[in-house]
Scaffold this motif. Structure first.
Motif, PDB file in Angstrom:
ATOM      1  N   THR A 217       1.127   2.212   0.492  1.00  0.00           N
ATOM      2  CA  THR A 217       0.395   3.327  -0.122  1.00  0.00           C
ATOM      3  C   THR A 217       1.208   3.953  -1.247  1.00  0.00           C
ATOM      4  O   THR A 217       0.678   4.221  -2.344  1.00  0.00           O
ATOM      5  N   ARG A 218       2.488   4.185  -1.005  1.00  0.00           N
ATOM      6  CA  ARG A 218       3.348   4.796  -2.021  1.00  0.00           C
ATOM      7  C   ARG A 218       3.452   3.909  -3.255  1.00  0.00           C
ATOM      8  O   ARG A 218       3.352   4.387  -4.397  1.00  0.00           O
ATOM      9  N   LEU A 219       3.644   2.615  -3.057  1.00  0.00           N
ATOM     10  CA  LEU A 219       3.815   1.705  -4.181  1.00  0.00           C
ATOM     11  C   LEU A 219       2.537   1.575  -5.005  1.00  0.00           C
ATOM     12  O   LEU A 219       2.584   1.572  -6.239  1.00  0.00           O
ATOM     13  N   GLN A 220       1.407   1.467  -4.330  1.00  0.00           N
ATOM     14  CA  GLN A 220       0.143   1.391  -5.074  1.00  0.00           C
ATOM     15  C   GLN A 220      -0.125   2.690  -5.843  1.00  0.00           C
ATOM     16  O   GLN A 220      -0.563   2.660  -6.998  1.00  0.00           O
ATOM     17  N   THR A 221       0.138   3.805  -5.210  1.00  0.00           N
ATOM     18  CA  THR A 221      -0.100   5.090  -5.870  1.00  0.00           C
ATOM     19  C   THR A 221       0.837   5.273  -7.057  1.00  0.00           C
ATOM     20  O   THR A 221       0.420   5.746  -8.128  1.00  0.00           O
ATOM     21  N   ARG A 222       2.089   4.879  -6.891  1.00  0.00           N
ATOM     22  CA  ARG A 222       3.062   4.968  -7.997  1.00  0.00           C
ATOM     23  C   ARG A 222       2.644   4.076  -9.157  1.00  0.00           C
ATOM     24  O   ARG A 222       2.826   4.436 -10.330  1.00  0.00           O
ATOM     25  N   THR A 223       2.065   2.923  -8.858  1.00  0.00           N
ATOM     26  CA  THR A 223       1.736   1.949  -9.895  1.00  0.00           C
ATOM     27  C   THR A 223       0.394   2.227 -10.547  1.00  0.00           C
ATOM     28  O   THR A 223       0.254   2.139 -11.778  1.00  0.00           O
ATOM     29  N   TYR A 224      -0.610   2.566  -9.736  1.00  0.00           N
ATOM     30  CA  TYR A 224      -1.986   2.659 -10.234  1.00  0.00           C
ATOM     31  C   TYR A 224      -2.606   4.053 -10.119  1.00  0.00           C
ATOM     32  O   TYR A 224      -3.744   4.255 -10.541  1.00  0.00           O
ATOM     33  N   GLY A 225      -1.890   4.979  -9.508  1.00  0.00           N
ATOM     34  CA  GLY A 225      -2.423   6.315  -9.352  1.00  0.00           C
ATOM     35  C   GLY A 225      -3.326   6.501  -8.150  1.00  0.00           C
ATOM     36  O   GLY A 225      -3.838   7.597  -7.902  1.00  0.00           O
ATOM     37  N   ARG A 226      -3.513   5.448  -7.377  1.00  0.00           N
ATOM     38  CA  ARG A 226      -4.360   5.536  -6.187  1.00  0.00           C
ATOM     39  C   ARG A 226      -4.019   4.377  -5.262  1.00  0.00           C
ATOM     40  O   ARG A 226      -3.353   3.417  -5.665  1.00  0.00           O
ATOM     41  N   CYS A 227      -4.502   4.462  -4.044  1.00  0.00           N
ATOM     42  CA  CYS A 227      -4.300   3.391  -3.061  1.00  0.00           C
ATOM     43  C   CYS A 227      -5.635   2.731  -2.760  1.00  0.00           C
ATOM     44  O   CYS A 227      -6.640   3.418  -2.549  1.00  0.00           O
ATOM     45  N   SER A 228      -5.664   1.412  -2.749  1.00  0.00           N
ATOM     46  CA  SER A 228      -6.893   0.693  -2.437  1.00  0.00           C
ATOM     47  C   SER A 228      -7.130   0.696  -0.925  1.00  0.00           C
ATOM     48  O   SER A 228      -6.215   0.933  -0.131  1.00  0.00           O
ATOM     49  N   ASP A 229      -8.368   0.412  -0.517  1.00  0.00           N
ATOM     50  CA  ASP A 229      -8.713   0.410   0.906  1.00  0.00           C
ATOM     51  C   ASP A 229      -9.058  -0.988   1.404  1.00  0.00           C
ATOM     52  O   ASP A 229      -9.774  -1.142   2.393  1.00  0.00           O
TER      53      ASP A 229
END
Length: 297
Positions: A217-229
């Motif tokens: 979750t942290r890595l996706q949010t850092r990279t794309y601004g959100r977390c996928s489901d």
């Protein structure tokens, strides 16, 4: 232009990596089609997710004018080996910060890294746990000068972008893609690169790896601004913990090698593959499901 292509190198990479089907009566009985994404064949010294994680980091280091890479790992870390090889091939000096005390003679992994030009230094386990803090990083800069910092396992936002390129190479239709999980970067990237109605399953190689969901979750949010489901992690196939195994897992890997001519890495890939076959036997996949399994090394 892809910044990774600006790096001076004579390295030949097998990209896209091959996609090979596994025919197995156990999968046939479950109505499942399984294909292996052979990222282990990308390069002998930079296999699988190691190259995908390093690619954009190496480009960034070059663009920022760095000539030295510093990274972290355990005494048997495949990431340490890959970082040393990348430094050798792409013209960077490398420093490996190893968890624990020095033991001589060096084990094969660290001896290989030194053979590729890496300088080793060691942190006691308490300090190593704080390796991401400004105090530890500043101390390393005082000791070693200016360097480009690669996190343990190579997992950062640039690594996630490199791993997100993997699904775009696959020209077969599929429903599920599976990978082993150690730090979360590979799963974070792969899930981010999926199309509609596709999902990713990660298989933790670590006992007590429930924290990995927060890392993805942290890595996706850092990279794309959100977390996928579109992803989840299975925690029950760690084989006792990192670099550990069980008789059942060992027997499965041996049988897989006899049936399909492929020896599975026991630390990561064998656990993922065992998990896939076990979930299939438990009817966790609907008949007709098409699965990609990423062979990272």
């Amino acid at each position: 232009m892809d910044p990774g292509q600006q790096l001076p190198t004579t390295v030949t990479l097998q990209l896209p990596s091959p996609l090979l089907e596994v025919r197995d009566d156990r999968l046939d009985a479950a109505g499942i089609r399984l294909l292996l994404k052979r990222d282990d064949l990308i390069h002998p010294e930079l296999p699988g997710n190691k190259w995908r994680k390093l690619k954009h980091n190496l480009a960034a280091a070059a663009e920022q004018g760095h000539d030295t890479l510093l990274t972290f790992g355990g005494a048997y870390s495949n990431h340490i080996r890959a970082a040393a090889a990348a430094g050798h091939h792409f013209g960077f000096a490398t420093i490996g910060v190893i968890r624990g005390e020095e033991h001589l003679p060096l084990n094969p992994s660290l001896a290989y890294a030194v053979g590729r030009g890496m300088q080793l230094t060691y942190l006691d386990r308490s300090t190593y746990r704080a390796k991401h803090t400004p105090a530890v990083i500043d101390s390393l800069r005082r000791d070693w000068g200016r360097f480009y910092l690669l996190p343990e396992g190579g997992s950062n936002h640039l690594a996630v972008r490199g791993c997100a390129e993997l699904p775009t190479e696959i020209d077969e239709t599929f429903d599920v893609i599976c990978c082993a999980v150690g730090t979360g970067g590979t799963l974070a990237g792969i899930a981010a690169g999926l199309g509609p109605h596709q999902r990713a399953i990660g298989f933790s190689a670590l006992k007590g790896g429930e924290f990995l969901a927060d890392e993805v979750t942290r890595l996706q949010t850092r990279t794309y601004g959100r977390c996928s489901d579109n992803w989840r992690i299975e925690y029950g196939y760690h084989g006792g913990g990192y670099a550990k195994t069980t008789p059942q897992l060992t027997e499965f890997a041996s049988d897989f090698a006899e049936r399909h001519g492929l020896r599975l890495d026991p630390i990561y890939v064998a656990k993922m593959m065992f998990g896939i076959f076990d979930l299939a036997a438990r009817d966790n996949f609907a008949p007709g499901t098409r699965i990609i399994a990423v062979v990272t090394g």
